[in-house]
Scaffold this motif. Structure first.
Motif, PDB file in Angstrom:
ATOM      1  N   ASP A 131       0.806  -1.223   0.000  1.00  0.00           N
ATOM      2  CA  ASP A 131       0.000   0.000   0.000  1.00  0.00           C
ATOM      3  C   ASP A 131       0.837   1.272   0.000  1.00  0.00           C
ATOM      4  O   ASP A 131       0.354   2.346   0.371  1.00  0.00           O
ATOM      5  N   SER A 132       2.083   1.172  -0.449  1.00  0.00           N
ATOM      6  CA  SER A 132       2.910   2.375  -0.519  1.00  0.00           C
ATOM      7  C   SER A 132       2.462   3.320  -1.623  1.00  0.00           C
ATOM      8  O   SER A 132       2.918   4.465  -1.679  1.00  0.00           O
ATOM      9  N   ASP A 133       1.560   2.858  -2.508  1.00  0.00           N
ATOM     10  CA  ASP A 133       0.983   3.783  -3.484  1.00  0.00           C
ATOM     11  C   ASP A 133       0.138   4.839  -2.781  1.00  0.00           C
ATOM     12  O   ASP A 133       0.050   5.986  -3.228  1.00  0.00           O
ATOM     13  N   LEU A 134      -0.492   4.470  -1.671  1.00  0.00           N
ATOM     14  CA  LEU A 134      -1.238   5.448  -0.880  1.00  0.00           C
ATOM     15  C   LEU A 134      -0.295   6.495  -0.305  1.00  0.00           C
ATOM     16  O   LEU A 134      -0.580   7.693  -0.308  1.00  0.00           O
ATOM     17  N   ALA A 135       0.836   6.020   0.199  1.00  0.00           N
ATOM     18  CA  ALA A 135       1.798   6.919   0.833  1.00  0.00           C
ATOM     19  C   ALA A 135       2.363   7.920  -0.162  1.00  0.00           C
ATOM     20  O   ALA A 135       2.438   9.125   0.117  1.00  0.00           O
ATOM     21  N   SER A 136       2.759   7.448  -1.331  1.00  0.00           N
ATOM     22  CA  SER A 136       3.448   8.331  -2.274  1.00  0.00           C
ATOM     23  C   SER A 136       2.543   9.441  -2.797  1.00  0.00           C
ATOM     24  O   SER A 136       2.964  10.604  -2.887  1.00  0.00           O
TER      25      SER A 136
END
Length: 381
Positions: free
Chosen positions: A135-140
């Motif tokens: 879920d690092s797409d949310l973070a970026s």
């Protein structure tokens, strides 16, 4: 046995069965041909896709028409839903543009960008989500947008003197990184408690007339590519190798260290330090400020090589920054597209004199060594 019903042909009146498609007497069609299915409308390009870990959920699958589940995959055929996040471009002004792309190997685009332009002021932000942390797409995306908004809203006033502007922008970049980190925590919710919570790198460049100020955490980069002069990388990767080199360890020894490829700074719930390094440069004459993720520079790292590539692309596609960025993305995909790819470009205006370091790696040497994450390999994000 099947029950057969006799009916009359509407064209000639001959007896036919209700299951017949054509009349044997006159050849008339007995069943109206089905109207061709209307093609699914293509979604309008969205320069700012919503930060969803399951883009396309609830929409019909484009492969089979089935239902896309919450995880982003079709429940019927298993295909990954097409996402607006897979590829998008932005061009907030004629001299500013960028493209963000999933690449060829990753199932999801975990890169993000956010651009701003207002007169002579430009802000370029690129964040690269860590693929080893789900879920690092949310973070970026949350981080990129939050940082851009801080830089746009807090623009250094024209009343600030030329000598004081580098430090003022550097301070604002520190604020932007802090806001980006806070935005990540808000976007990921209880995922922040994971052993490997969503996280990302951070790089932002502010173009204020001829002044370029950049700040970064991680290994996403800023380059200055002048039309005349020596191209150079303005940022310095936050990696294990570079940290050792900055402390005086010989390059050969540093690059063979077990921590050479560990990322030593990042944004996210487990980041020990979210204060970016910064540096300011007064450009001399026209050129390109290029901000990118490692999806591009992994294939063309040296500033001189990247400059040659950009000049070749510009000669073929023209000087529109989004067109150049799109062609650079295409080129990186042709090299293998092993990672997500983001490229943003802007052209400064005006002339100036020299580079002015305001918080670069030289000032970080005396700081305690930051915690490293060996899982954050720059070739696997």
């Amino acid at each position: 046995m099947d029950h057969v019903v006799s009916v009359a042909c509407p064209a000639c009146g001959a007896a036919v069965h209700d299951s017949d498609r054509f009349c044997e007497g006159c050849g008339a069609a007995l069943v109206a041909p089905a109207a061709p299915a209307e093609p699914s409308p293509e979604p309008s390009p969205q320069p700012s896709p919503e930060p969803s870990a399951a883009d396309g959920a609830g929409a019909p699958c484009r492969s089979c028409g089935g239902v896309v589940a919450a995880d982003g995959y079709c429940e019927q055929c298993g295909a990954l839903a097409v996402s607006e996040r897979d590829h998008w471009s932005e061009r907030p002004a004629p001299h500013v543009g960028g493209v963000c792309d999933r690449g060829r190997r990753h199932a999801r685009n975990e890169d993000a960008m956010a651009l701003h332009a207002d007169g002579a002021l430009t802000a370029l932000v690129v964040c690269d989500g860590v693929s080893s942390a789900p879920d690092s797409d949310l973070a970026s995306l949350a981080a990129a947008r939050a940082a851009r908004d801080v830089l746009a809203a807090g623009a250094v006033p024209a009343t600030v003197t030329e000598a004081a502007r580098p430090a003022a922008w550097s301070a604002l970049l520190v604020d932007a990184a802090a806001a980006a980190d806070a935005a990540i925590r808000g976007a990921v919710g209880d995922r922040a408690g994971r052993a490997e919570p969503p996280s990302c790198t951070f790089v932002a460049a502010v173009v204020d007339g001829p002044l370029v100020v950049t700040g970064w955490l991680g290994d996403s980069r800023t380059y200055w590519l002048p039309d005349a002069g020596t191209p150079r990388q303005l940022s310095a990767d936050d990696s294990g190798a570079n940290e050792l080199i900055a402390r005086g360890v010989p390059r050969a020894q540093a690059e063979s260290s077990p921590t050479a490829h560990a990322i030593t700074r990042w944004l996210g719930p487990d980041a020990p330090d979210v204060v970016p390094q910064t540096t300011a440069t007064r450009t001399q004459g026209p050129g390109w400020v290029l901000v990118c993720s490692d999806g591009l520079w992994n294939y063309c790292s040296e500033a001189a090589d990247l400059d040659a590539l950009v000049r070749d692309v510009e000669a073929r596609v023209g000087s529109a920054p989004d067109a150049i960025a799109a062609e650079l993305v295409t080129w990186a995909n042709a090299q293998g597209g092993h990672d997500n790819i983001t490229v943003a470009l802007a052209r400064p205006t005006g002339d100036s004199l020299q580079a002015e370091p305001t918080g670069s790696a030289a000032n970080v040497e005396a700081a305690p060594p930051p915690a490293s994450r060996p899982d954050l390999d720059p070739t696997d994000r």
